[in-house]
Design a protein around this motif. Structure first.
Motif, short mmCIF file in Angstrom:
data_model
loop_
_atom_site.label_atom_id
_atom_site.label_comp_id
_atom_site.label_asym_id
_atom_site.label_seq_id
_atom_site.Cartn_x
_atom_site.Cartn_y
_atom_site.Cartn_z
N GLU A 70 9.64 -8.68 -3.60
CA GLU A 70 10.03 -7.91 -4.78
C GLU A 70 9.54 -8.60 -6.05
O GLU A 70 9.03 -7.96 -6.97
CB GLU A 70 11.55 -7.75 -4.84
N GLU A 71 9.69 -9.92 -6.12
CA GLU A 71 9.24 -10.66 -7.29
C GLU A 71 7.72 -10.66 -7.40
O GLU A 71 7.17 -10.63 -8.51
CB GLU A 71 9.78 -12.09 -7.26
N ALA A 72 7.04 -10.69 -6.26
CA ALA A 72 5.58 -10.70 -6.25
C ALA A 72 5.00 -9.32 -6.54
O ALA A 72 3.83 -9.20 -6.90
CB ALA A 72 5.06 -11.22 -4.91
N GLY A 73 5.81 -8.28 -6.37
CA GLY A 73 5.33 -6.92 -6.61
C GLY A 73 4.50 -6.35 -5.48
O GLY A 73 3.73 -5.40 -5.68
N GLY A 74 4.65 -6.89 -4.29
CA GLY A 74 3.91 -6.39 -3.14
C GLY A 74 4.23 -7.20 -1.91
O GLY A 74 4.96 -8.19 -1.97
N PHE A 75 3.68 -6.78 -0.77
CA PHE A 75 3.90 -7.48 0.49
C PHE A 75 2.55 -7.68 1.18
O PHE A 75 1.56 -7.01 0.85
CB PHE A 75 4.87 -6.70 1.39
N PRO A 76 2.47 -8.60 2.15
CA PRO A 76 1.19 -8.89 2.79
C PRO A 76 0.62 -7.67 3.51
O PRO A 76 1.35 -6.91 4.16
CB PRO A 76 1.53 -10.00 3.79
N ARG A 77 -0.69 -7.49 3.41
CA ARG A 77 -1.35 -6.37 4.06
C ARG A 77 -1.13 -6.38 5.57
O ARG A 77 -0.98 -5.33 6.19
CB ARG A 77 -2.85 -6.43 3.74
N ASP A 78 -1.09 -7.59 6.16
CA ASP A 78 -0.98 -7.64 7.60
C ASP A 78 0.41 -7.29 8.11
O ASP A 78 0.65 -7.26 9.33
CB ASP A 78 -1.39 -9.02 8.13
N LEU A 79 1.37 -7.00 7.20
CA LEU A 79 2.70 -6.60 7.65
C LEU A 79 2.64 -5.29 8.44
O LEU A 79 3.44 -5.07 9.34
CB LEU A 79 3.66 -6.46 6.46
N HIS A 80 1.68 -4.43 8.11
CA HIS A 80 1.51 -3.18 8.87
C HIS A 80 1.22 -3.48 10.34
O HIS A 80 1.86 -2.92 11.25
CB HIS A 80 0.36 -2.35 8.28
N GLU A 81 0.29 -4.38 10.58
CA GLU A 81 -0.07 -4.70 11.96
C GLU A 81 1.00 -5.53 12.65
O GLU A 81 1.20 -5.40 13.86
CB GLU A 81 -1.43 -5.42 11.98
N ARG A 82 1.70 -6.37 11.90
CA ARG A 82 2.81 -7.12 12.48
C ARG A 82 3.93 -6.17 12.89
O ARG A 82 4.59 -6.35 13.93
CB ARG A 82 3.32 -8.15 11.49
N ALA A 83 4.17 -5.15 12.08
CA ALA A 83 5.18 -4.15 12.43
C ALA A 83 4.76 -3.38 13.68
O ALA A 83 5.61 -3.04 14.53
CB ALA A 83 5.40 -3.19 11.26
N TYR A 84 3.48 -3.12 13.81
CA TYR A 84 2.99 -2.45 15.02
C TYR A 84 3.20 -3.34 16.25
O TYR A 84 3.67 -2.87 17.29
CB TYR A 84 1.52 -2.07 14.88
N ALA A 85 2.86 -4.62 16.11
CA ALA A 85 3.03 -5.56 17.22
C ALA A 85 4.49 -5.68 17.63
O ALA A 85 4.80 -5.88 18.81
CB ALA A 85 2.46 -6.92 16.85
N ALA A 86 5.40 -5.54 16.65
CA ALA A 86 6.83 -5.63 16.94
C ALA A 86 7.38 -4.37 17.58
O ALA A 86 8.53 -4.35 18.04
CB ALA A 86 7.59 -5.95 15.66
#
Length: 422
Positions: free
Chosen positions: A83-99
């Motif tokens: 929230e403070e950074a104003g974004g999240f890592p791009r690879d979170l999409h693929e990590r969510a898929y792996a999970a």
């Protein structure tokens, strides 16, 4: 009535995720954070419906465990930082898929995972993922939830092969671009135009409030190809790198890591084969999409309201004023009971709609009830965020980690939940 029901605690094992080293480290750093991460699995509060939802079938129970584990391990420890950074890592999409939480419910032939989803799976998924209390993260991380259905529903086999798999596995992202600066929910009044020129359409117009738009590879875009009104709207897949596409980030009150975006189309030449379905037939699919979006937002808002109440109860148990725990004051207990009343009523409406759809009810005929449920849920969230903030006082006004972390985020999000999705 404000204490957990011990006799129900043993039943909560079906939804409990085993504590890991990361959770133990968080517990040492912040007892309040650790309590927030494990409370749903260990305490019954005013409700026991987590067990009822998990008890529908082994696949429902496994989905609940899987999503809860992902929220505990991947989202809650980092959301304040994002929230403070104003974004999240791009690879979170693929990590969510792996999970297992990103591809579940989508067609297996395009990379979807898990069992076929029924409406109760959707309810459980939306309920559990909302525990992070960060709608902006969810809107941008899972933005394909509203941008991909038109591709799957209207697209040719070639279009689905080209786009669906990469989107579902997290390699590419896609945002829905419907809302316009002067239109809001008035989709039939859409001003963006797409003129046919040979084997291309030329799109001109502006879309706004586009979740995840700054990072999207594709946009599912509504544009006017015919006359005025609902009969002249078509849908297209537009690539971000097409000449004439310009994105501008919007500074929002809440949803700080969402990258909410304004997207301008200035003479964008789109190949005719990017048209989804028939020309001038895009309005009804957009409306069907709104039903799904409103249902998801209502389920999420109800769970966020519940989180506000639970965090307020935790704090009121340990905070002492005038020689006794805060929760010992009757006025505080009245606040808790009133919050619970709103949450219980909202959950009842949502489960009634879900049961009706599960029994074969028509989602189009249910659209009115879905719209009303969204109103009910978002007003409940607004009420509970305010009351919980009052219980915690200044601690609910500080961004970052602490006992009021989720409540503070919810308070910044009450208006976008009421407005978003119509």
């Amino acid at each position: 009535p404000l204490s957990p029901a011990p006799q129900l605690n043993a039943a909560r094992g079906a939804g409990r995720s085993a504590p890991g080293s990361r959770r133990q480290a968080l517990a040492a750093a912040s007892p309040f954070r650790a309590m927030a991460m494990t409370a749903e699995a260990e305490e019954s509060w005013f409700w026991d419906w987590d067990e009822d939802l998990a008890g529908r079938s082994p696949s429902h129970a496994e989905l609940q465990r899987m999503v809860r584990r992902f929220v505990d391990d991947e989202l809650l420890p980092k959301i304040a930082e994002w929230e403070e950074a104003g974004g999240f890592p791009r690879d979170l999409h693929e990590r969510a898929y792996a999970a297992g939480v990103y591809g579940c419910g989508w067609p297996a032939e395009y990379g979807g995972t898990g069992p076929p989803f029924d409406i109760w799976h959707r309810f459980i998924w939306g309920d559990e993922i909302a525990r992070v209390c960060a709608g902006g993260l969810l809107a941008s991380l899972f933005t394909m939830g509203i941008s991909l259905p038109p591709i799957l529903a209207l697209g040719t086999e070639a279009q689905k092969e080209r786009y669906a798999r990469d989107i579902i596995v997290g390699r590419k992202t896609c945002s829905l671009a419907i809302t316009e600066p002067g239109g809001g929910s008035d989709v039939a009044g859409m001003q963006t135009v797409a003129r046919r020129e040979g084997d291309h359409y030329v799109i001109d117009g502006v879309k706004t409030f586009i979740s995840g738009g700054m990072n999207a590879d594709y946009f599912t875009v509504g544009a006017r190809t015919g006359g005025k009104g609902l009969g002249g709207i078509s849908l297209f897949v537009v690539h971000r790198d097409f000449p004439g596409v310009k994105t501008t980030r919007l500074p929002t009150q809440g949803w700080l890591c969402s990258t909410t975006t304004s997207v301008a189309f200035d003479g964008v030449r789109v190949p005719a084969e990017h048209l989804l379905g028939a020309e001038n037939a895009g309005f009804l699919p957009i409306m069907h999409n709104f039903n799904s979006e409103r249902f998801a937002m209502a389920v999420s808002a109800c769970r966020m309201a519940r989180c506000c109440l639970e965090d307020a109860i935790r704090y009121a148990r340990v905070r002492k004023t005038f020689g006794r725990p805060l929760i010992g004051h009757q006025v505080i207990r009245h606040k808790m009971a009133e919050m619970a009343r709103h949450i219980l009523a909202t959950h009842g409406i949502l489960t009634n709609i879900t049961h009706s759809l599960h029994e074969g009810g028509d989602i189009v005929r249910a659209s009115g009830r879905m719209a009303l449920a969204k109103v009910q849920a978002t007003r409940t969230l607004e009420f509970c965020a305010r009351e919980a903030s009052q219980v915690l006082g200044g601690k609910a006004y500080i961004r970052g980690t602490g006992p009021g972390e989720r409540i503070e985020r919810c308070y910044r999000e009450v208006r976008v939940y009421a407005i978003g999705g119509g």
